[in-house]
Design an enzyme around this catalytic site. Structure first.
Site, PDB file in Angstrom:
ATOM      1  N   GLN A 254       1.157  -1.224   0.150  1.00 17.80           N
ATOM      2  CA  GLN A 254       0.058  -0.332  -0.790  1.00 17.80           C
ATOM      3  C   GLN A 254       1.257   1.481  -0.335  1.00 17.80           C
ATOM      4  O   GLN A 254       1.852   1.410   0.173  1.00 17.80           O
ATOM      5  CB  GLN A 254      -0.609  -0.194   0.895  1.00 17.80           C
ATOM      6  CG  GLN A 254      -1.979  -1.150   1.301  1.00 17.80           C
ATOM      7  CD  GLN A 254      -2.966  -1.939   2.229  1.00 17.80           C
ATOM      8  OE1 GLN A 254      -3.129  -0.110   2.806  1.00 17.80           O
ATOM      9  NE2 GLN A 254      -2.925  -2.363   2.722  1.00 17.80           N
ATOM     10  N   LYS A 270       1.675   7.877   6.577  1.00 22.58           N
ATOM     11  CA  LYS A 270       0.688   6.840   6.328  1.00 22.58           C
ATOM     12  C   LYS A 270      -0.455   7.953   6.252  1.00 22.58           C
ATOM     13  O   LYS A 270      -1.138   7.630   7.333  1.00 22.58           O
ATOM     14  CB  LYS A 270       0.572   5.416   7.030  1.00 22.58           C
ATOM     15  CG  LYS A 270       1.966   4.874   6.696  1.00 22.58           C
ATOM     16  CD  LYS A 270       1.472   2.804   7.286  1.00 22.58           C
ATOM     17  CE  LYS A 270       2.653   2.060   7.314  1.00 22.58           C
ATOM     18  NZ  LYS A 270       2.357   0.484   8.159  1.00 22.58           N
ATOM     19  N   GLU A 291      -3.993  -0.560   5.207  1.00 22.83           N
ATOM     20  CA  GLU A 291      -3.257  -0.354   6.802  1.00 22.83           C
ATOM     21  C   GLU A 291      -3.773   1.029   7.445  1.00 22.83           C
ATOM     22  O   GLU A 291      -3.861   2.548   6.556  1.00 22.83           O
ATOM     23  CB  GLU A 291      -2.094   0.022   6.579  1.00 22.83           C
ATOM     24  CG  GLU A 291      -1.313  -1.040   6.189  1.00 22.83           C
ATOM     25  CD  GLU A 291      -0.217  -1.182   5.636  1.00 22.83           C
ATOM     26  OE1 GLU A 291       0.664  -0.464   5.745  1.00 22.83           O
ATOM     27  OE2 GLU A 291       0.520  -1.753   4.211  1.00 22.83           O
ATOM     28  N   ALA A 374       5.918   8.117  11.221  1.00 25.81           N
ATOM     29  CA  ALA A 374       6.495   7.303  11.978  1.00 25.81           C
ATOM     30  C   ALA A 374       8.122   8.384  11.804  1.00 25.81           C
ATOM     31  O   ALA A 374       8.460   7.463  10.630  1.00 25.81           O
ATOM     32  CB  ALA A 374       5.868   6.345  11.928  1.00 25.81           C
ATOM     33  N   ALA A 375       8.055   8.509  12.732  1.00 22.88           N
ATOM     34  CA  ALA A 375      10.486   8.897  12.868  1.00 22.88           C
ATOM     35  C   ALA A 375      10.769   7.486  12.411  1.00 22.88           C
ATOM     36  O   ALA A 375      10.780   6.617  12.619  1.00 22.88           O
ATOM     37  CB  ALA A 375      10.902   9.299  14.354  1.00 22.88           C
ATOM     38  N   LEU A 377      13.991   5.301  11.751  1.00 26.27           N
ATOM     39  CA  LEU A 377      15.334   4.624  12.060  1.00 26.27           C
ATOM     40  C   LEU A 377      16.937   5.335  11.929  1.00 26.27           C
ATOM     41  O   LEU A 377      16.169   5.830  10.905  1.00 26.27           O
ATOM     42  CB  LEU A 377      15.528   3.462  12.191  1.00 26.27           C
ATOM     43  CG  LEU A 377      14.515   3.079  13.418  1.00 26.27           C
ATOM     44  CD1 LEU A 377      14.445   0.905  13.340  1.00 26.27           C
ATOM     45  CD2 LEU A 377      14.577   2.995  15.045  1.00 26.27           C
ATOM     46  N   ASP A 443      -0.327  -9.653  10.876  1.00 26.32           N
ATOM     47  CA  ASP A 443       0.068  -9.158  10.220  1.00 26.32           C
ATOM     48  C   ASP A 443       1.726  -9.392  10.202  1.00 26.32           C
ATOM     49  O   ASP A 443       3.018  -8.264  10.094  1.00 26.32           O
ATOM     50  CB  ASP A 443      -0.110  -8.331   9.160  1.00 26.32           C
ATOM     51  CG  ASP A 443       0.777  -7.813   7.857  1.00 26.32           C
ATOM     52  OD1 ASP A 443       0.454  -8.742   7.552  1.00 26.32           O
ATOM     53  OD2 ASP A 443       0.951  -6.634   7.374  1.00 26.32           O
ATOM     54  N   GLU A 448      12.659  -6.826  13.463  1.00 26.59           N
ATOM     55  CA  GLU A 448      14.412  -6.656  12.600  1.00 26.59           C
ATOM     56  C   GLU A 448      14.991  -6.802  14.228  1.00 26.59           C
ATOM     57  O   GLU A 448      13.652  -6.220  15.184  1.00 26.59           O
ATOM     58  CB  GLU A 448      13.701  -5.545  11.812  1.00 26.59           C
ATOM     59  CG  GLU A 448      14.367  -5.314  10.160  1.00 26.59           C
ATOM     60  CD  GLU A 448      14.236  -4.027   9.350  1.00 26.59           C
ATOM     61  OE1 GLU A 448      14.269  -3.791  10.718  1.00 26.59           O
ATOM     62  OE2 GLU A 448      13.352  -3.799   8.337  1.00 26.59           O
ATOM     63  N   ASP A 463       6.034  -1.174  11.518  1.00 24.71           N
ATOM     64  CA  ASP A 463       4.392  -1.276  10.109  1.00 24.71           C
ATOM     65  C   ASP A 463       3.859  -2.681  11.485  1.00 24.71           C
ATOM     66  O   ASP A 463       3.021  -3.296  11.770  1.00 24.71           O
ATOM     67  CB  ASP A 463       4.941  -2.646   9.396  1.00 24.71           C
ATOM     68  CG  ASP A 463       4.767  -2.703   8.014  1.00 24.71           C
ATOM     69  OD1 ASP A 463       3.354  -2.326   8.545  1.00 24.71           O
ATOM     70  OD2 ASP A 463       4.872  -3.373   6.964  1.00 24.71           O
TER      71      ASP A 463
END
Length: 572
Positions: A254, A270, A291, A374-375, A377, A443, A448, A463
């Site tokens: 998406q 998003k 989402e 979302a910040a 990384l 989902d 990570e 996510d």
């Protein structure tokens, strides 16, 4: 022969007249803007939320670079730079940001003032809070609140093991300066009085932008500390910083956008795809679900309340699609998908594997749209991350089942497989399982970790957009890892029991925490109540495990020796 020559002269004359008319048409908008500037008018008309007639233009639509309004729906794939990748467009936008700061800052300030003064109707029938600044002025949890009492509890103030250089992601001291060039930024900037960022010379780590200070604070045990003031400052940046460039994120099913700010920080945007009351249809597969932007916001707050601190900071923001996406993007593939809907709203759909078409377009009102930011990384060039396949990954097939769904002894095989045969990785999977079950997220196919810390580190909870899809259904299959392995950390178990008490009620804590977001309310009441119900189900599964195998075999004591390296202690 004479007639033929006269005919050629006539054709040439008509052609020259037509070219002149087109040139005049193209120059008219520029001439109008110059006349407006000379008379003191604003270069761009302020946004208006009033209804328009069918033949009127959407606000700001004439701001397309060098295009007349009659040509706005053309295919721009032949424009210069249309064959650039999103990655190269990001670098070009970043390099151009300082030169654009003059006029855009003035326009952006006008727009921000209007947004702060405008009451926004809530998508779930409630009234939104007015300005971003007022939302952030309420951020610190007031004394006497449930949230303040929770964070003062001893379970939420356990000391970390002593950090060494091997336990911090970046080592920054007075002799070593973080190199911004490694992150593809030419130079970070200090904030001036007018809000712009100008180049500076030697900077200490305390003068770094908030996003960089967040990156420096990451260690082996957590993404950020409980009392780190940089996190609140960065959440404010996500809502108030001027957006200088936008590009589509490659991959994924998406549409997601990468937004770069005036201080060179970046965030994943998003956009809102459905209202807060809409549930996932019962016939939808989990991999076909939307989402949700509010799920990303709620997941960050839930992660903090559970004391995991493994979700990067996320904030909600009301974005002007015209000025903050279309006018600043250099991504021609995104640019050409903008259009005006029959209701005179600005819409776009981008490019992705699913839900990127005119039938699934994202439309503003008229050009304002909600979304989560979302910040980012740290860049992978600076801090590599390792991607792991979730042992309890679903089959993502309409008819096939995964191995764990048909083998009741599946966990025994997992326990004998690295990295789950030692350390705390299996216990971290249990934490992630509980986190996903409380949200209803099916989902979680991969996760990570930071490569520097090896296997002895936490799981990053990225996510989370497919959470909070159904409040009327509890998907018990998400709890399969917990029910099959019957393992949990003692600290996690104690916090879950604490959140089940009336004075520390999970739904009340979430409601209070989410009220501080600028898009509040984030979740409707049925979703909040569903979390209380699911929490009781988690505790019941653990109680059944304890009854079957005994407390000491189920609950791993990670609190026995505070201040020591519990991550490296072997599991029983």
């Amino acid at each position: 022969m004479i007639l033929f020559r006269r005919f050629r002269v006539l054709i040439l004359t008509v052609f020259l007249v037509a070219c002149s008319v087109h040139i005049v048409i193209d120059l008219l908008p520029r001439l109008e803007r110059r006349i407006g500037n000379a008379s003191g008018a604003s270069p761009q008309t302020p946004e208006c939320s009033c209804p328009r007639g069918a033949g009127e233009q959407a606000p700001g639509w004439a701001a397309w670079p060098n295009k007349h309004t009659s040509r706005l729906l053309r295919d721009f794939s032949s424009e210069p730079g249309s064959n650039l990748t999103s990655h190269s467009r990001e670098k070009a936008s970043t390099a151009e940001a300082p030169s654009k700061a003059g006029n855009q800052q003035h326009h952006q300030q006008q727009q921000q003032n209007q947004l702060n003064q405008r009451a926004r109707p809530g998508l779930d029938g409630h009234e939104r809070r007015g300005g971003h600044e007022s939302a952030f002025s309420r951020r610190p949890a007031a004394k006497g609140s449930r949230l303040h009492a929770l964070f003062e509890h001893p379970l939420y103030n356990r000391p970390l093991p002593t950090l060494t250089e091997e336990d911090t992601l970046f080592n920054v001291n007075t002799d070593i300066r973080f190199d911004p060039k490694a992150a593809e930024n030419q130079e970070w900037h200090g904030q001036e009085k007018d809000g712009d960022y100008a180049p500076t010379g030697d900077l200490s780590s305390d003068s770094y932008p908030n996003w960089l200070r967040f990156h420096i604070g990451i260690n082996r045990y957590e993404l950020y500390s409980r009392h780190n003031p940089v996190i609140e400052a960065m959440l404010k940046d996500l809502v108030t910083q001027r957006i200088t460039s936008v590009a589509m994120k490659s991959g994924g099913t998406q549409l997601k956008l990468i937004m770069t700010f005036q201080n060179y920080g970046q965030a994943l945007f998003k956009p809102m795809k459905q209202t807060r009351e809409q549930e996932t249809p019962p016939d939808f597969f989990y991999f076909s679900d939307f989402e949700r932007h509010n799920a990303e916001i709620a997941a960050y707050h839930l992660d903090r309340i559970l004391e995991f601190r493994r979700v990067p900071p996320v904030a909600g923001r009301l974005v002007n699609m015209t000025k903050e996406i279309r006018d600043v993007t250099r991504d021609k593939k995104l640019w050409k998908t903008f259009f005006i809907s029959p209701a005179n709203n600005i819409c776009f759909y981008g490019e992705c594997s699913y839900y990127c078409s005119t039938e699934h377009a994202l439309c503003g009102k008229p050009d304002q749209i909600e979304g989560s930011l979302a910040a980012f990384l740290p860049d992978l060039a600076l801090a590599k991350r390792k991607t792991w396949r979730n042992p309890w990954r679903r089959s993502y097939h309409k008819r096939k089942k995964a191995e764990w769904e048909v083998d009741p002894d599946y966990c025994e095989e997992v326990k004998q497989t690295p990295p789950y045969d030692s350390g705390t990785r299996l216990l971290d999977i249990m934490d992630m399982t509980i986190f996903d079950f409380l949200m209803g997220n099916m989902d979680r196919h991969h996760y990570e970790t930071f490569e520097k810390f090896g296997n002895e580190t936490f799981i990053i909870h990225l996510d989370n957009g497919r959470g909070f899809g159904k409040h009327s259904h509890d998907e018990l299959s998400i709890l399969a890892p917990l029910s099959q392995c019957c393992r949990v950390k003692k600290s996690t178990h104690l916090r879950l029991q604490l959140l089940a008490k009336e004075e520390y009620k999970l739904s009340a804590l979430m409601e209070e925490s989410l009220q501080r977001d600028s898009l509040a309310p984030i979740l409707i009441q049925p979703h909040l109540e569903a979390m209380d119900r699911r929490l009781r189900l988690v505790l019941q599964v653990l109680a059944d495990c304890v009854e079957k195998e005994g407390y000491s075999s189920v609950v791993e004591d990670d609190m026995a020796s505070e201040g020591t390296d519990t991550a490296s202690a072997p599991r029983r």
